[in-house]
Write an enzyme that holds these catalytic residues in place. Sequence first.
Site, PDB file in Angstrom:
ATOM      1  N   GLY A 293       0.949  -1.262  -0.066  1.00 55.11           N
ATOM      2  CA  GLY A 293      -0.186   0.148  -0.110  1.00 55.11           C
ATOM      3  C   GLY A 293       0.830   1.189  -0.022  1.00 55.11           C
ATOM      4  O   GLY A 293       1.983   1.245  -0.282  1.00 55.11           O
ATOM      5  N   GLU A 318      -5.443  -7.915  -6.640  1.00 60.47           N
ATOM      6  CA  GLU A 318      -5.178  -7.707  -5.323  1.00 60.47           C
ATOM      7  C   GLU A 318      -4.091  -6.809  -5.302  1.00 60.47           C
ATOM      8  O   GLU A 318      -3.054  -6.922  -6.110  1.00 60.47           O
ATOM      9  CB  GLU A 318      -4.778  -8.884  -4.424  1.00 60.47           C
ATOM     10  CG  GLU A 318      -5.983 -10.143  -4.529  1.00 60.47           C
ATOM     11  CD  GLU A 318      -6.948  -9.394  -3.683  1.00 60.47           C
ATOM     12  OE1 GLU A 318      -6.814  -8.942  -2.735  1.00 60.47           O
ATOM     13  OE2 GLU A 318      -8.122 -10.085  -3.842  1.00 60.47           O
ATOM     14  N   LEU A 319      -4.167  -5.675  -4.306  1.00 62.64           N
ATOM     15  CA  LEU A 319      -3.003  -4.668  -4.355  1.00 62.64           C
ATOM     16  C   LEU A 319      -1.726  -5.243  -4.075  1.00 62.64           C
ATOM     17  O   LEU A 319      -1.610  -5.796  -3.079  1.00 62.64           O
ATOM     18  CB  LEU A 319      -3.500  -3.627  -3.413  1.00 62.64           C
ATOM     19  CG  LEU A 319      -2.599  -2.391  -3.096  1.00 62.64           C
ATOM     20  CD1 LEU A 319      -2.403  -1.498  -4.461  1.00 62.64           C
ATOM     21  CD2 LEU A 319      -2.935  -1.397  -1.950  1.00 62.64           C
ATOM     22  N   ASP A 320      -0.699  -5.089  -4.775  1.00 69.33           N
ATOM     23  CA  ASP A 320       0.815  -5.225  -4.421  1.00 69.33           C
ATOM     24  C   ASP A 320       0.906  -6.660  -3.982  1.00 69.33           C
ATOM     25  O   ASP A 320       1.691  -7.137  -3.088  1.00 69.33           O
ATOM     26  CB  ASP A 320       1.376  -4.523  -2.930  1.00 69.33           C
ATOM     27  CG  ASP A 320       1.336  -2.878  -3.504  1.00 69.33           C
ATOM     28  OD1 ASP A 320       1.605  -2.568  -4.760  1.00 69.33           O
ATOM     29  OD2 ASP A 320       1.157  -2.127  -2.516  1.00 69.33           O
ATOM     30  N   ASP A 321       0.037  -7.660  -4.913  1.00 72.10           N
ATOM     31  CA  ASP A 321       0.045  -8.966  -4.257  1.00 72.10           C
ATOM     32  C   ASP A 321       0.345 -10.080  -5.604  1.00 72.10           C
ATOM     33  O   ASP A 321       0.300 -11.099  -5.638  1.00 72.10           O
ATOM     34  CB  ASP A 321      -1.275  -9.417  -3.631  1.00 72.10           C
ATOM     35  CG  ASP A 321      -1.137 -10.715  -2.906  1.00 72.10           C
ATOM     36  OD1 ASP A 321      -0.132 -10.994  -2.263  1.00 72.10           O
ATOM     37  OD2 ASP A 321      -2.113 -11.535  -3.267  1.00 72.10           O
TER      38      ASP A 321
END
Length: 376
Positions: A293, A318-321
């Site tokens: 994030g 999915e954020l930063d995943d």
Amino acid sequence: MRRILKARFFNTLSSPPLLSHGIHVLYCPDSVGIVAKISECIASRGGNIMEADVFVPQNKNVFYSRRKKEAMRRILKARFFNTLSSPPLLSHGIHVLYCPDSVGIVAKISECIASRGGNIMEADVFVPQNKNVFYSRSEFVFDPIKWPRAQMDEDVLNLSKMFNARKSAVRVPSIDPKYKIAVLVSKQDHCLVDLLLAWQDGKLPIDINAIISNHDRLPNSHVARFLERHEIPYHYLSTTKENKREDEILHLVQDTDFLVLARYMQVLSKSFLNTYSKDVINIHHGLLPSFKGGNPSRQAFNAGVKLIGATSHFVTEELDDGPIIEQMVERVSHKDNLLSFVQKSENLEKQCLFKAIKSYCDLRVLPYEDNRTVVF
């Protein structure tokens, strides 16, 4: 020219306790197709090469090799030098294969290249433990007159069908067009500037179709002047929480091969990713999976870490995943403040993003399981 070959191999058609370990060495005059014949000999008897090292010194008629086994895990590392032809007449090719594992894959790849007069320069093979999958990447030289590009595509397609490949690709950098990309960026320029300079210096096999940003840049800024001088289109699309301008972005990037997010501080929706349906590479200014994030440098500073990093990864919903392509780290200490954390992080970001894009363009990155990568 003489070759020396030493090989270790295992028969994987039986249960592991029944396997025997063999070593083969060969020292002979050099010629095209030796590796193919050795691989074919072993595979025809149900054996599997676990590791191979080959060395043909430049302008020398000798060859050296060494093999080492790791149980149920196969790694091949081979380097060859072809001194039989004049270098200016040869082209350089790259082939990758990702498929279910079976006996004889290395033999068929080697045979395919050798049968067209090509010579493998470097090869990497990875078969994960207890996984029925096979990964390989081969670099080879060939005469484009003897092996036309269209014929190469047909041969590789046949290999792909033979082994039910999940991914199979071949690239000839001197013949094939460069990758067409678009770069999405927000306010900060450091990753964008580094990428533009790498493109200008010819360090990446890419053509930049467009720069898209949700932050405007003044006409006299160094980025604006660079883009104007090189006739790279710049598109300013102001975004809000309610309107990410994704339809307009999709229209601008429809003719690209992949996208690069060079510190683009907007989350792309699942709908966007599904519609675009090609790879999107992001740079995150933190060492994932930690500090996801916003403000990862501040998160790391507050956590008192001794290593900071940057991560380049594929973008998922999915954020930063997404699956990680490249990571870089640098040591920090109690003497560092938040500003030095940020400065060190920005330097890592530039290097990490460049290396990730270079690896991707050189066909070094392959998918592994749901959220991992093989990077040769």
